[in-house]
Design a protein around this motif. Sequence first.
Motif, mmCIF file in Angstrom:
data_model
loop_
_atom_site.group_PDB
_atom_site.id
_atom_site.type_symbol
_atom_site.label_atom_id
_atom_site.label_comp_id
_atom_site.label_asym_id
_atom_site.label_seq_id
_atom_site.Cartn_x
_atom_site.Cartn_y
_atom_site.Cartn_z
ATOM 1 N N TRP A 5 0.829 -1.207 0.000
ATOM 2 C CA TRP A 5 0.000 0.000 0.000
ATOM 3 C C TRP A 5 0.860 1.253 0.000
ATOM 4 N N LYS A 6 0.465 2.207 -0.815
ATOM 5 C CA LYS A 6 1.188 3.482 -0.971
ATOM 6 C C LYS A 6 0.203 4.641 -0.897
ATOM 7 N N ASP A 7 0.740 5.851 -0.665
ATOM 8 C CA ASP A 7 -0.030 7.076 -0.850
ATOM 9 C C ASP A 7 0.719 8.047 -1.768
ATOM 10 N N THR A 8 1.920 7.643 -2.184
ATOM 11 C CA THR A 8 2.731 8.428 -3.103
ATOM 12 C C THR A 8 3.390 7.463 -4.076
ATOM 13 N N VAL A 9 3.438 7.868 -5.351
ATOM 14 C CA VAL A 9 4.063 7.011 -6.353
ATOM 15 C C VAL A 9 5.029 7.830 -7.199
ATOM 16 N N TYR A 10 6.183 7.248 -7.477
ATOM 17 C CA TYR A 10 7.170 7.840 -8.372
ATOM 18 C C TYR A 10 6.699 7.615 -9.804
ATOM 19 N N ALA A 11 6.575 8.705 -10.564
ATOM 20 C CA ALA A 11 6.128 8.634 -11.955
ATOM 21 C C ALA A 11 7.266 9.084 -12.862
ATOM 22 N N PRO A 12 8.024 8.140 -13.406
ATOM 23 C CA PRO A 12 9.139 8.503 -14.278
ATOM 24 C C PRO A 12 8.633 9.056 -15.607
ATOM 25 N N PRO A 13 9.434 9.881 -16.256
ATOM 26 C CA PRO A 13 9.022 10.419 -17.552
ATOM 27 C C PRO A 13 8.791 9.303 -18.576
ATOM 28 N N GLY A 14 7.674 9.425 -19.325
ATOM 29 C CA GLY A 14 7.432 8.528 -20.444
ATOM 30 C C GLY A 14 7.119 7.084 -20.089
ATOM 31 N N ARG A 15 6.844 6.788 -18.818
ATOM 32 C CA ARG A 15 6.516 5.414 -18.406
ATOM 33 C C ARG A 15 5.241 5.447 -17.574
ATOM 34 N N PRO A 16 4.088 5.284 -18.206
ATOM 35 C CA PRO A 16 2.828 5.363 -17.459
ATOM 36 C C PRO A 16 2.798 4.398 -16.276
ATOM 37 N N VAL A 17 2.237 4.896 -15.184
ATOM 38 C CA VAL A 17 2.101 4.121 -13.962
ATOM 39 C C VAL A 17 0.611 3.844 -13.758
ATOM 40 N N ILE A 18 0.265 2.590 -13.569
ATOM 41 C CA ILE A 18 -1.130 2.224 -13.310
ATOM 42 C C ILE A 18 -1.252 1.877 -11.838
ATOM 43 N N ILE A 19 -2.229 2.523 -11.176
ATOM 44 C CA ILE A 19 -2.451 2.288 -9.751
ATOM 45 C C ILE A 19 -3.929 1.980 -9.510
ATOM 46 N N ASP A 20 -4.192 1.124 -8.538
ATOM 47 C CA ASP A 20 -5.549 0.844 -8.077
ATOM 48 C C ASP A 20 -5.731 1.579 -6.758
ATOM 49 N N VAL A 21 -6.584 2.605 -6.790
ATOM 50 C CA VAL A 21 -6.740 3.530 -5.668
ATOM 51 C C VAL A 21 -7.993 3.187 -4.865
ATOM 52 N N GLU A 22 -7.844 3.095 -3.536
ATOM 53 C CA GLU A 22 -8.967 2.957 -2.617
ATOM 54 C C GLU A 22 -9.110 4.253 -1.851
ATOM 55 N N PHE A 23 -10.327 4.774 -1.843
ATOM 56 C CA PHE A 23 -10.587 6.058 -1.192
ATOM 57 C C PHE A 23 -11.151 5.848 0.195
ATOM 58 N N GLY A 24 -11.098 6.896 1.010
ATOM 59 C CA GLY A 24 -11.511 6.832 2.404
ATOM 60 C C GLY A 24 -12.970 6.483 2.609
ATOM 61 N N ARG A 25 -13.324 6.316 3.844
ATOM 62 C CA ARG A 25 -14.667 5.867 4.231
ATOM 63 C C ARG A 25 -15.588 7.022 4.625
ATOM 64 N N SER A 26 -15.131 8.258 4.517
ATOM 65 C CA SER A 26 -15.954 9.422 4.856
ATOM 66 C C SER A 26 -16.297 10.179 3.590
#
Length: 143
Positions: free
Chosen positions: A66-87
């Motif tokens: 689990w992360k809350d920050t991701v390194y996004a290098p130039p020209g290399r798309p990053v795919i993330i599955d995001v879960e949002f809070g309960r409020s």
Amino acid sequence: MVLTNNRINGATMDMSRVDQVVTVGARERWIVDNQHHLPHNLHIHNARFLVVSVGGEPPRDFERGWKDTVYAPPGRPVIIDVEFGRSSDPDWPYMFHCHWLMHHDMGMMGQFVVIDETQEPPTAISTPAVRANTPAGGMNGSH
């Protein structure tokens, strides 16, 4: 989500604008496409996510979990599955932004609201901070 020079999806921060609307407890797949020549570190408030891939490759060991920050290098798309809070609250947004302070300070950020199935998505945000920076007569996005 497209990251460019000091912009996310072509825009800089506007405290009165709603950039994304998500449903409480939702899990969304976000594609973070850094089209800038510099790397960016995307941070999402009130969320956690798993890295699915970086540039089409599986995440490396340190990118797993689990992360809350991701390194996004130039020209290399990053795919993330995001879960949002309960409020949920359509009037109080959360932020997503580049964690590189220079880009953050130049407005490379946006905001999202979390709503439940009974709430209407807002078309604009009118928090005390926005109202304090808006001339009488309406919201104009200046701050």
